[in-house]
Design a protein around this motif. Sequence first.
Motif, mmCIF file in Angstrom:
data_model
loop_
_atom_site.group_PDB
_atom_site.id
_atom_site.type_symbol
_atom_site.label_atom_id
_atom_site.label_comp_id
_atom_site.label_asym_id
_atom_site.label_seq_id
_atom_site.Cartn_x
_atom_site.Cartn_y
_atom_site.Cartn_z
ATOM 1 N N MET A 1 -13.486 -15.948 -7.666
ATOM 2 C CA MET A 1 -13.963 -14.559 -7.684
ATOM 3 C C MET A 1 -13.415 -13.809 -6.479
ATOM 4 S SD MET A 1 -17.855 -13.126 -7.642
ATOM 5 C CE MET A 1 -18.234 -13.967 -9.179
ATOM 6 N N LYS A 2 -12.940 -12.583 -6.706
ATOM 7 C CA LYS A 2 -12.384 -11.764 -5.637
ATOM 8 C C LYS A 2 -13.496 -11.264 -4.719
ATOM 9 C CE LYS A 2 -9.496 -7.629 -4.937
ATOM 10 N NZ LYS A 2 -8.402 -8.299 -4.221
ATOM 11 N N THR A 3 -13.289 -11.388 -3.425
ATOM 12 C CA THR A 3 -14.226 -10.871 -2.434
ATOM 13 C C THR A 3 -13.611 -9.657 -1.758
ATOM 14 O OG1 THR A 3 -15.197 -13.044 -1.988
ATOM 15 C CG2 THR A 3 -15.496 -11.348 -0.308
ATOM 16 N N ILE A 4 -14.381 -8.563 -1.700
ATOM 17 C CA ILE A 4 -13.920 -7.337 -1.039
ATOM 18 C C ILE A 4 -14.765 -7.128 0.205
ATOM 19 C CG2 ILE A 4 -13.807 -4.822 -1.243
ATOM 20 C CD1 ILE A 4 -13.005 -5.159 -4.125
ATOM 21 N N LYS A 5 -14.088 -7.048 1.332
ATOM 22 C CA LYS A 5 -14.770 -6.877 2.615
ATOM 23 C C LYS A 5 -14.917 -5.389 2.931
ATOM 24 C CE LYS A 5 -14.839 -11.344 3.489
ATOM 25 N NZ LYS A 5 -14.021 -11.949 4.557
ATOM 26 N N ILE A 6 -16.068 -5.051 3.503
ATOM 27 C CA ILE A 6 -16.428 -3.665 3.775
ATOM 28 C C ILE A 6 -16.715 -3.480 5.256
ATOM 29 C CG2 ILE A 6 -18.145 -1.841 3.308
ATOM 30 C CD1 ILE A 6 -18.576 -3.174 0.565
ATOM 31 N N GLY A 7 -16.255 -2.366 5.807
ATOM 32 C CA GLY A 7 -16.622 -1.952 7.154
ATOM 33 C C GLY A 7 -17.544 -0.763 7.077
ATOM 34 N N CYS B 1 -16.607 -8.605 -8.701
ATOM 35 C CA CYS B 1 -16.216 -8.916 -7.324
ATOM 36 C C CYS B 1 -17.455 -9.146 -6.465
ATOM 37 C CB CYS B 1 -15.398 -7.769 -6.717
ATOM 38 S SG CYS B 1 -13.869 -7.394 -7.578
ATOM 39 N N GLU B 2 -17.264 -9.886 -5.407
ATOM 40 C CA GLU B 2 -18.307 -10.072 -4.407
ATOM 41 C C GLU B 2 -18.038 -9.097 -3.267
ATOM 42 O OE1 GLU B 2 -20.469 -13.691 -1.910
ATOM 43 O OE2 GLU B 2 -18.406 -13.925 -2.617
ATOM 44 N N LEU B 3 -19.019 -8.249 -2.974
ATOM 45 C CA LEU B 3 -18.862 -7.265 -1.900
ATOM 46 C C LEU B 3 -19.619 -7.734 -0.664
ATOM 47 C CD1 LEU B 3 -19.294 -3.892 -3.840
ATOM 48 C CD2 LEU B 3 -17.272 -5.309 -3.568
ATOM 49 N N LYS B 4 -18.928 -7.774 0.454
ATOM 50 C CA LYS B 4 -19.546 -8.242 1.685
ATOM 51 C C LYS B 4 -19.235 -7.308 2.839
ATOM 52 C CE LYS B 4 -20.096 -13.234 1.050
ATOM 53 N NZ LYS B 4 -19.811 -14.563 1.626
ATOM 54 N N VAL B 5 -20.283 -6.916 3.571
ATOM 55 C CA VAL B 5 -20.078 -6.145 4.797
ATOM 56 C C VAL B 5 -19.617 -7.122 5.875
ATOM 57 C CG1 VAL B 5 -21.156 -4.728 6.578
ATOM 58 C CG2 VAL B 5 -21.824 -4.445 4.188
ATOM 59 N N LYS B 6 -18.446 -6.859 6.436
ATOM 60 C CA LYS B 6 -17.902 -7.746 7.466
ATOM 61 C C LYS B 6 -18.203 -7.234 8.867
ATOM 62 C CE LYS B 6 -13.734 -10.028 9.149
ATOM 63 N NZ LYS B 6 -12.266 -10.232 9.007
ATOM 64 N N THR B 7 -18.018 -5.910 9.076
ATOM 65 C CA THR B 7 -18.122 -5.346 10.421
ATOM 66 C C THR B 7 -18.839 -3.999 10.371
ATOM 67 O OG1 THR B 7 -15.998 -6.373 10.973
ATOM 68 C CG2 THR B 7 -16.816 -4.693 12.491
ATOM 69 N N VAL B 8 -19.721 -3.791 11.341
ATOM 70 C CA VAL B 8 -20.414 -2.512 11.483
ATOM 71 C C VAL B 8 -20.145 -1.981 12.885
ATOM 72 C CG1 VAL B 8 -22.625 -1.320 11.513
ATOM 73 C CG2 VAL B 8 -22.228 -3.146 9.848
#
Length: 430
Positions: free
Chosen positions: A1-7, A35-42
């Motif tokens: 599954m594609k993972t998309i990283k979010i800032g 897709c799996e959406l994940k917050v990486k950096t804030v």
Amino acid sequence: MKTIKIGVLGLGTVGSGVVRLLQDNAQKITDITGCELKVKTVVVRDVTAPRNVDLTGIELTDDFNKVLLDDEIQIVVEVMGTIETARTYIKQLLAKHKHVVTANKDLIALHGPELSALAKENHCDLFYEASVAGGIPILRTIVNSFAADQVESVLGIVNGTTNFILTQMTQNGLSYAQALQLAQEKGFAEADPTNDVAGKDAAYKMIILTQFAFGKDLTLTDVKLEGIENVAVEDIKEAANLGYTIKLLGIADLKNDKLDVSVGPVLIPAKNPLAAIQNENNAVLVTGKAVGETMFYGSGAGELPTANSVLSDIIAVTKDIVMETTGNRFNSYSNNVALAPASEVIYPYYLSLTLPDRPGQMLKLTEIMAKHQASFKAIKQTSASHKQAQIALVTHAMSEATLNAVKEELKALPEMELLAAYKVLGGNER
């Protein structure tokens, strides 16, 4: 599954809501997008400040470059506020081919065309559903549901602070100052409420709505603007006696194929659905040539309603990434419609004024109105004190140019003072 990283830029009310909704609805979002959406950096100003959201597995930093230079991060959410700093950051992000979602209405109203062009140039998505009316999905609705229709008017209550204040003045008889203080105590108004109460916030939102509905790019000077600072309880009571409610209304309306855009206090008939919108809630009424009149109602602000609109944009970007269709403008409609002159903007008006309580004064007022071919639909003396009478009247429909001429004549009479001149909906203004 594609993972998309979010800032994420900013972790205030809306930023915290975005992180929380992404966590709480992770499985549903995955089911919808694949897709799996994940917050990486804030990115925040102060990394030591207390937070009310779970940041497990998320890097908290005050260094914008941690997002800008991270190739893993594909989508960046800007909810930090400001104008110039946000503009600079978003331009850098788009140049790095990162997709941007923002809730920044001031920025989009002032620099939306520039940023949209830059996004298209870099094949990036730039979405900003949350910039207007909080949790109401009005922008995407206009783009999609009205694509084949001709919008004739967009009007609505698009500022929750002013609607809360006017609701308290109407229902509880509070003065403007008392209602503003209550709004501040409840968190519905800022310590400095100027942008809200002066109508500037609503004007920014109307600029964005006008671009979507009519394809016209406006500046703030194109919007006729009046706030609620001078709305009196006496006028609210008199409006109620006449069957109206006073609301701060944004109006974008075609007049003889020309556009008129304004923000100001307006008398709305009690039977109009906008009259029932209370406290901090928002509502937008869109009239299409084919579909007729439709209304969209909901919370105009708040952590989760606004965050929900941000999430809808994130999901839209994710789908575009998967489909490899990024880079299309949020709204590509463009139409160089002219602005309507004052002579073609027709409404009935509510006027409130004081004049000496002695014979002959009403005759002077009538003569001024007759000189400009304006007439009364209703007129009433509301009070008298210290040899002064207060008069409230509703005119028949007349042009804005006529109203301006009447106002100038009244200014020349030192014994008369015009206290209010508000549009009235429900006449033959169209």
